[in-house]
Design a protein around this motif. Structure first.
Motif, short mmCIF file in Angstrom:
data_model
loop_
_atom_site.label_atom_id
_atom_site.label_comp_id
_atom_site.label_asym_id
_atom_site.label_seq_id
_atom_site.Cartn_x
_atom_site.Cartn_y
_atom_site.Cartn_z
N THR A 232 16.74 -18.56 -48.03
CA THR A 232 17.88 -19.04 -48.83
C THR A 232 19.20 -19.03 -48.07
O THR A 232 20.19 -19.58 -48.55
CB THR A 232 18.03 -18.18 -50.10
N PRO B 23 13.68 -10.65 -52.00
CA PRO B 23 14.95 -11.40 -52.02
C PRO B 23 14.84 -12.60 -51.08
O PRO B 23 13.91 -12.67 -50.26
CB PRO B 23 15.98 -10.39 -51.50
N LYS C 182 24.12 -21.47 -47.26
CA LYS C 182 22.93 -21.53 -48.10
C LYS C 182 22.07 -22.71 -47.65
O LYS C 182 22.57 -23.68 -47.07
CB LYS C 182 23.31 -21.70 -49.57
N ILE D 125 15.41 -13.41 -65.43
CA ILE D 125 16.41 -14.26 -64.78
C ILE D 125 17.04 -15.17 -65.83
O ILE D 125 16.34 -15.84 -66.60
CB ILE D 125 15.76 -15.11 -63.66
N ARG D 126 18.37 -15.18 -65.86
CA ARG D 126 19.10 -16.03 -66.80
C ARG D 126 20.14 -16.84 -66.02
O ARG D 126 20.93 -16.28 -65.26
CB ARG D 126 19.80 -15.18 -67.86
N ASP D 127 20.09 -18.16 -66.17
CA ASP D 127 21.04 -19.06 -65.50
C ASP D 127 21.06 -18.83 -63.99
O ASP D 127 22.11 -18.83 -63.35
CB ASP D 127 22.45 -18.89 -66.07
N GLY D 128 19.87 -18.62 -63.43
CA GLY D 128 19.76 -18.46 -61.99
C GLY D 128 20.12 -17.09 -61.47
O GLY D 128 20.11 -16.87 -60.25
N LYS D 129 20.45 -16.13 -62.35
CA LYS D 129 20.84 -14.79 -61.93
C LYS D 129 19.86 -13.76 -62.48
O LYS D 129 19.42 -13.85 -63.64
CB LYS D 129 22.25 -14.45 -62.43
N ILE D 130 19.53 -12.77 -61.65
CA ILE D 130 18.69 -11.67 -62.11
C ILE D 130 19.52 -10.78 -63.03
O ILE D 130 20.57 -10.27 -62.64
CB ILE D 130 18.16 -10.84 -60.92
N THR D 131 19.07 -10.63 -64.26
CA THR D 131 19.84 -9.85 -65.24
C THR D 131 19.19 -8.51 -65.58
O THR D 131 19.86 -7.61 -66.09
CB THR D 131 20.02 -10.65 -66.54
#
Length: 325
Positions: free
Chosen positions: A110, A54, A130, A24-30
């Motif tokens: 979420t 999820p 959200k 995870i990078r900057d809150g996103k799954i990469t």
């Protein structure tokens, strides 16, 4: 960066869970792969023996409108002054500081569909938001996301007891039909004179959002389906308490069911046949099923518990009680 290693991932795409690492990078799954090697700036979490899902979504909720510490001053979920109120908007009534949002996040929820209660045959506009953030406007994913309609005991007990329409199930269906007919004529005629009350239905008749029907009994479920088909509208069958009794008919309708709250007492005649087997019964005959806590009827943090039991096909009163005690 964050690396979660050795967990069991439920991706919503694969039929079965997979054992893999997740970056995870900057809150996103990469990246998802069998073996991801961290660099020196990566925080690592060992998820050995744990399951990763999820974010959960509660598909029918009154969180933030009927607040966690519910009193007469904090439950504003019903505009019980007029049976037809399509123009009221959930986003104008949600308190983002409701402590239930914290509980939802802690449980992995979420996203929530939030809207008015079920006192009115046509109750207003749901919003999908959200669960994180201070300002409702920043949390909106889709608004409006559905138009609420309600059948059965709640509208009758709100209006019929006062000698006003609707007093019966026939009356409820009638006032909903009349309103939808007016809206249908409005859009078909392309009236240049804009009507604020009817403009609320624009996304509904464009097929962009569904009717969201509060239905418990089998006859109310059939009435909701009948009306939606008459006007060519989308529909979700919310609560769907007697859904297991008419599972094949619901599946054949093509409309999805949002089942729950299952962890609630039978406080009304129309929920007498509430049963933990409803989600499984609908799923087995090909119906589309989601679960809801109907927060605050059941506390929103119970949603992952319900989903887990249903996924394991252990959905029974006994298994639910074991899990929460």
């Amino acid at each position: 960066m964050l690396l979660i290693q050795h967990g069991t991932l439920h991706t919503m795409e694969a039929d079965n869970p997979i054992r893999a690492d997740m970056l995870i990078r900057d809150g996103k799954i990469t990246k998802i792969d069998r073996n991801i090697h961290p660099n020196k700036n990566t925080k690592v979490i060992n998820a050995e023996g744990l399951h990763i899902y999820p974010g959960f979504i509660d598909a029918h909720s009154h969180i933030g409108i009927a607040e966690e510490q519910t009193t007469a001053q904090t439950d504003y979920s019903n505009e019980g002054t007029d049976p037809i109120t399509p123009f009221i908007r959930a986003i104008d009534g949600i308190n983002p500081m409701d402590s239930a949002f914290h509980n939802a996040l802690a449980a992995g929820i979420t996203g929530v569909m939030v809207g008015p209660g079920s006192s009115n045959p046509i109750g207003g506009q749901f919003a999908f938001i959200k669960t994180y953030g201070r300002c409702v406007d920043d949390r909106i994913v889709l608004a409006p996301a559905a138009i609420k309609v309600a059948f059965g005991e709640n509208p009758m007990s709100t209006y019929g007891v006062n000698g006003t329409t609707p007093a019966t199930r026939m009356g409820i269906a009638s006032v909903i039909r009349e309103e939808l007919f007016r809206a249908q004529q409005y859009f078909e005629n392309g009236d240049a004179q804009k009507d604020y009350r009817l403009e609320c239905y624009r996304e509904l008749f464009a097929g962009e959002i569904p009717l969201k029907a509060h239905v418990h009994r089998a006859d109310d479920i059939f009435t909701a389906i009948r009306i939606a088909k008459e006007f060519g509208l989308g529909l979700t069958l919310d609560h769907c308490t007697e859904g297991h009794l008419i599972a094949e008919e619901i599946a054949a309708s093509g409309f999805p069911a949002i089942v729950g709250p299952s962890l609630a007492s039978r406080t009304k005649d129309e929920v007498a046949y509430s049963d933990f087997k409803t989600p499984g019964g609908l799923h087995k005959v090909g119906g589309s099923v989601a679960l809801t806590t109907d927060h605050p009827v059941s506390r929103i943090q119970y949603l992952p518990l319900c989903a887990s039991l249903a996924a394991k096909e252990e959905w029974s009163e006994q298994s639910a009680l074991r899990a929460i005690t």
